[in-house]
Design an enzyme around this catalytic site. Structure first.
Site, PDB file in Angstrom:
ATOM      1  N   TYR A 102       5.340 -37.485 -59.784  1.00 55.66           N
ATOM      2  CA  TYR A 102       5.241 -38.287 -61.008  1.00 55.66           C
ATOM      3  C   TYR A 102       4.274 -39.460 -60.888  1.00 55.66           C
ATOM      4  O   TYR A 102       4.188 -40.281 -61.791  1.00 55.66           O
ATOM      5  CB  TYR A 102       6.621 -38.853 -61.381  1.00 55.66           C
ATOM      6  CG  TYR A 102       7.718 -37.831 -61.441  1.00 55.66           C
ATOM      7  CD1 TYR A 102       7.763 -36.897 -62.471  1.00 55.66           C
ATOM      8  CD2 TYR A 102       8.700 -37.792 -60.465  1.00 55.66           C
ATOM      9  CE1 TYR A 102       8.768 -35.949 -62.522  1.00 55.66           C
ATOM     10  CE2 TYR A 102       9.713 -36.851 -60.515  1.00 55.66           C
ATOM     11  CZ  TYR A 102       9.739 -35.930 -61.543  1.00 55.66           C
ATOM     12  OH  TYR A 102      10.734 -34.997 -61.592  1.00 55.66           O
ATOM     13  N   CYS A 137       2.671 -32.315 -44.160  1.00 58.65           N
ATOM     14  CA  CYS A 137       1.317 -31.778 -44.072  1.00 58.65           C
ATOM     15  C   CYS A 137       0.766 -31.519 -45.453  1.00 58.65           C
ATOM     16  O   CYS A 137       0.598 -30.371 -45.866  1.00 58.65           O
ATOM     17  CB  CYS A 137       1.303 -30.536 -43.205  1.00 58.65           C
ATOM     18  SG  CYS A 137       1.033 -31.021 -41.497  1.00 58.65           S
ATOM     19  N   PRO A 159      24.068 -44.117 -68.394  1.00 57.86           N
ATOM     20  CA  PRO A 159      23.027 -44.512 -67.440  1.00 57.86           C
ATOM     21  C   PRO A 159      23.181 -43.769 -66.115  1.00 57.86           C
ATOM     22  O   PRO A 159      24.288 -43.442 -65.708  1.00 57.86           O
ATOM     23  CB  PRO A 159      23.274 -46.010 -67.235  1.00 57.86           C
ATOM     24  CG  PRO A 159      24.695 -46.242 -67.605  1.00 57.86           C
ATOM     25  CD  PRO A 159      25.114 -45.146 -68.543  1.00 57.86           C
ATOM     26  N   GLY A 160      22.075 -43.464 -65.482  1.00 58.15           N
ATOM     27  CA  GLY A 160      22.097 -42.846 -64.164  1.00 58.15           C
ATOM     28  C   GLY A 160      21.335 -43.755 -63.214  1.00 58.15           C
ATOM     29  O   GLY A 160      21.907 -44.548 -62.468  1.00 58.15           O
ATOM     30  N   ARG A 161      20.020 -43.672 -63.346  1.00 59.42           N
ATOM     31  CA  ARG A 161      19.119 -44.473 -62.532  1.00 59.42           C
ATOM     32  C   ARG A 161      19.493 -45.961 -62.538  1.00 59.42           C
ATOM     33  O   ARG A 161      19.493 -46.616 -61.482  1.00 59.42           O
ATOM     34  CB  ARG A 161      17.708 -44.294 -63.102  1.00 59.42           C
ATOM     35  CG  ARG A 161      16.574 -44.821 -62.264  1.00 59.42           C
ATOM     36  CD  ARG A 161      15.266 -44.821 -63.096  1.00 59.42           C
ATOM     37  NE  ARG A 161      15.017 -43.552 -63.743  1.00 59.42           N
ATOM     38  CZ  ARG A 161      14.128 -42.640 -63.320  1.00 59.42           C
ATOM     39  NH1 ARG A 161      13.394 -42.901 -62.256  1.00 59.42           N
ATOM     40  NH2 ARG A 161      13.964 -41.512 -63.971  1.00 59.42           N
TER      41      ARG A 161
END
Lengths: 440, 440
Positions: free
Chosen positions: B343, B370, B300-302
């Protein structure tokens, strides 16, 4: 006319094929440059930048009042580049304290600098005042009071433009469409907001109201949206004139479309700028501004630098997926060019070390980052790439390095300027030490 | 149970409301932290990270062979964070020389490190060998020969996994779907490619084939895609066993979905990991691997860091567009968080200095960059924001700073770790000098 006709307006003007079938840019062998400085690397062709700058200045040369060409630094802001722009007599749009600092660092003539942005901080306004920038382009009502107060405290009077939103929907990517009715930028011309803004500016003696700025989007290939926006701006300016507030300056922004693919319709951005300038005169006269046409600024960014830049990557592996694409993995990708991932932007490519080889099949150019979306090009016809080949992607001069990240903790690329056969390193590749330099 | 029930699993576990209606995280007043270190700023709650790490390790604790939890550093890689992961007994996935250097810098136990990536350079493989990482996860055929040769030259034997593509299409954003048939990652299980790869590895005495890795995507909320992929992987492993190549290790990746919005279905990522581990045993047994279930890594990361991170911005201006949104402009945006632009990612927000005020209307949170697409949140109900208010966006711990740029030449934010009432600066804000440090 480019020596590589298929890439006319996409690759640098000086791109040609040299001995051994190598790509040459600015008289430099791209293969040599890649060997010497490593990959991925970005090359900028100085001749292309100077040629574009001159062409844009000429395009507005016949304008009956003062006409300036302001380079929008957000496309790419680097000391060497701003020096070139200053030498070519260009003005400059900055949108942050960072960009202004870089401009100040190369002593860019301050009176030719306009400070834009929808949320300038107090520190940034202070910096703009201290550096005595030519114009602050006010975006919203909150900013008027803040800037007026800060200017008054410094005992200066700041020349300002007001950014207005003409509510013109130009045909482009939604993310790039800045002049649509519901936009975060500027004050609406369809309501009282813009008039209120001008009134508030006029009441403050530390602010000098010069005129209006708008920007209707990016990658615009047609002239009509400018006509519509100009018409609305002059209709508004007529009302201002009746209140004793002449329109002394007008900036209809930039946003001229550039080509990324050989299949893109050729577009003469310089001719577009010329048309816009002519249109300003015509619409000004129609609204009764004959003899009082405002000074003009046009503000190209991408159109000045996109085709001057070339991204060069080395192929690491080639993988044919059964029933799918053949992926050519290169040593850069979405960290140095987020545009394909973020905007679905499309590019073409050549093999810089095998320019005379005929295309054999269609390939996907995959980046090295751990994300499926990191595909630089979904389909491009090439000679069959092999590990070690150099993939060169033209039209890489704008919004690549400006938006580059250290995703996957990859060092950002080196940058080389090529001119008259000399390659000059202007930005060294980041090191691993750079990546953790701000860790405490 | 979070003291802020609406933000359960989204905000840090320790988030609560303190005196004066201020948001507290890790016992620290977010308003004080923002005043002390400026904005935009990212806060990480150490307790949340440690709790997630422990929960994941417990989730695979009953696995009948060795089971490791590897933090996928691409979500965010910083020295302080890797130290915490090492202390919690985690392993580590790195995908670049940069990430490996950071890990080496904090002396992360090398045997617990796996080196991933679809296009590792020769220098990176050299670094991996020199640092004696536990595993290199081979992605393609070109890499096998390269790694084998480099390992042989060093006189070492490198333990490797082969990344395979099980061609399972998990329901997620196309960019995040890595296990679909047509992907740049791994070798196909639907063709002979993966078998060819294992054969090539087995032939090289400098490589020690340990097993398989796959990763089917990110933000996956259902268990079925893992079942399908595991089934294909074990079917393939059966064939390998028959060739005398036992599957000693298996990594079915990570990709567990996390919540970003209160309206997102609650998902227990730790329970998902537990289910995946159970499923590995069950499918292993079904394919005749009873008594020889492979060692397991989940990655797992997130899910380990997203909810631990909080982005805090200051409001600069508030602008109601007639007939459109009301834009609340903050001092950060797409340069520190590209996910909404790239995304279409959605977030929620609170006003950190006015937590007890009731929501009054719906607002858009606009970034300062901008670009029209620089909108952090299109719609969020809040008390009416005023300039100076602090907008805090939870679930900001993964893929924000990891993908942060200097767009518009904005310095990247400072990072503070909060724990037990103490706020510790771990990354200082970039300065203007940092922005041009590599310019020559």
């Amino acid at each position: 006319m480019s020596p590589l006709p298929r890439l006319e307006g996409i690759a640098p003007d000086t791109a040609t094929v040299g001995p051994g079938g190598h790509l040459l840019v600015g008289g430099c062998d791209v293969v040599d440059v890649a060997l010497r400085y490593g990959t991925p690397i970005y090359l900028y062709d100085e001749a292309t930048i100077r040629a574009r700058a001159r062409a844009f200045r000429e395009a507005v040369g016949g304008y009956p009042a003062r006409a300036a060409v302001q380079y929008a630094a957000k496309a790419y802001c680097a000391p060497w580049l701003l020096r070139v722009m200053a030498e070519e007599g260009m003005g400059l749009d900055v949108v942050s304290g960072g960009e202004l600092q870089v401009a100040a660092g190369v002593d860019f003539p301050r009176e030719r600098i306009s400070f834009h942005g929808n949320n300038k901080t107090g520190e940034e306004l202070e910096l703009a005042l201290r550096e005595r920038v030519g114009r602050v382009v006010i975006d919203n009502l909150d900013e008027i009071d803040r800037l007026a107060t800060q200017a008054a405290e410094r005992g200066t009077r700041q020349a300002v433009l007001l950014r207005v939103n003409p509510a013109v929907a130009a045909r482009t990517h939604e993310h790039l469409q800045t002049g649509a009715a519901d936009s975060k930028f500027g004050l609406s011309l369809s309501s009282d907001d813009a008039a209120t803004g001008v009134g508030m500016i006029a009441e403050r003696s530390s602010l000098d109201f010069r005129g209006l700025h708008f920007h209707i989007g990016s990658q615009i290939g047609e002239i009509e949206p400018y006509r519509e926006a100009l018409d609305r701006a002059f209709r508004f300016a007529r009302g201002l004139r009746d209140r004793g507030l002449p329109l002394r300056e007008l900036s209809p922004g930039g946003g001229y479309r550039v080509r990324y693919l050989p299949s893109d319709t050729p577009v003469d951005t310089v001719a577009m700028a010329h048309e816009v300038a002519k249109m300003v005169v015509e619409i000004a006269e129609r609204h009764g501004f004959a003899g009082a046409v405002p000074d003009l600024s046009i503000e190209p960014g991408r159109a000045l630098v996109a085709s001057a830049g070339l991204a060069v990557y080395r192929v690491g592996s080639v993988k044919a997926v059964p029933g799918g694409r053949t992926y050519v993995a290169v040593d850069g990708g979405m960290a140095d060019n987020i545009r394909p991932t973020a905007y679905g932007a499309e590019y073409t490519a050549v093999l810089a070390n095998r320019m005379t080889h005929a295309a054999e099949a269609t390939f996907a150019i995959a980046g090295r980052y751990c994300e499926s979306g990191d595909i630089l090009i979904r389909e491009v016809r090439l000679p069959r790439p092999r590990p070690g080949d150099l993939v060169a992607i033209p039209a890489s001069g704008a919004y690549h390095l400006a938006m580059a990240s250290n995703y996957n903790l990859a060092p950002r690329p080196a940058v080389v300027v090529v001119a008259d056969g000399v390659a000059r390193l202007v930005r060294r590749r980041e090191t691993y030490a750079d990546l953790v330099a701000t860790e405490v």
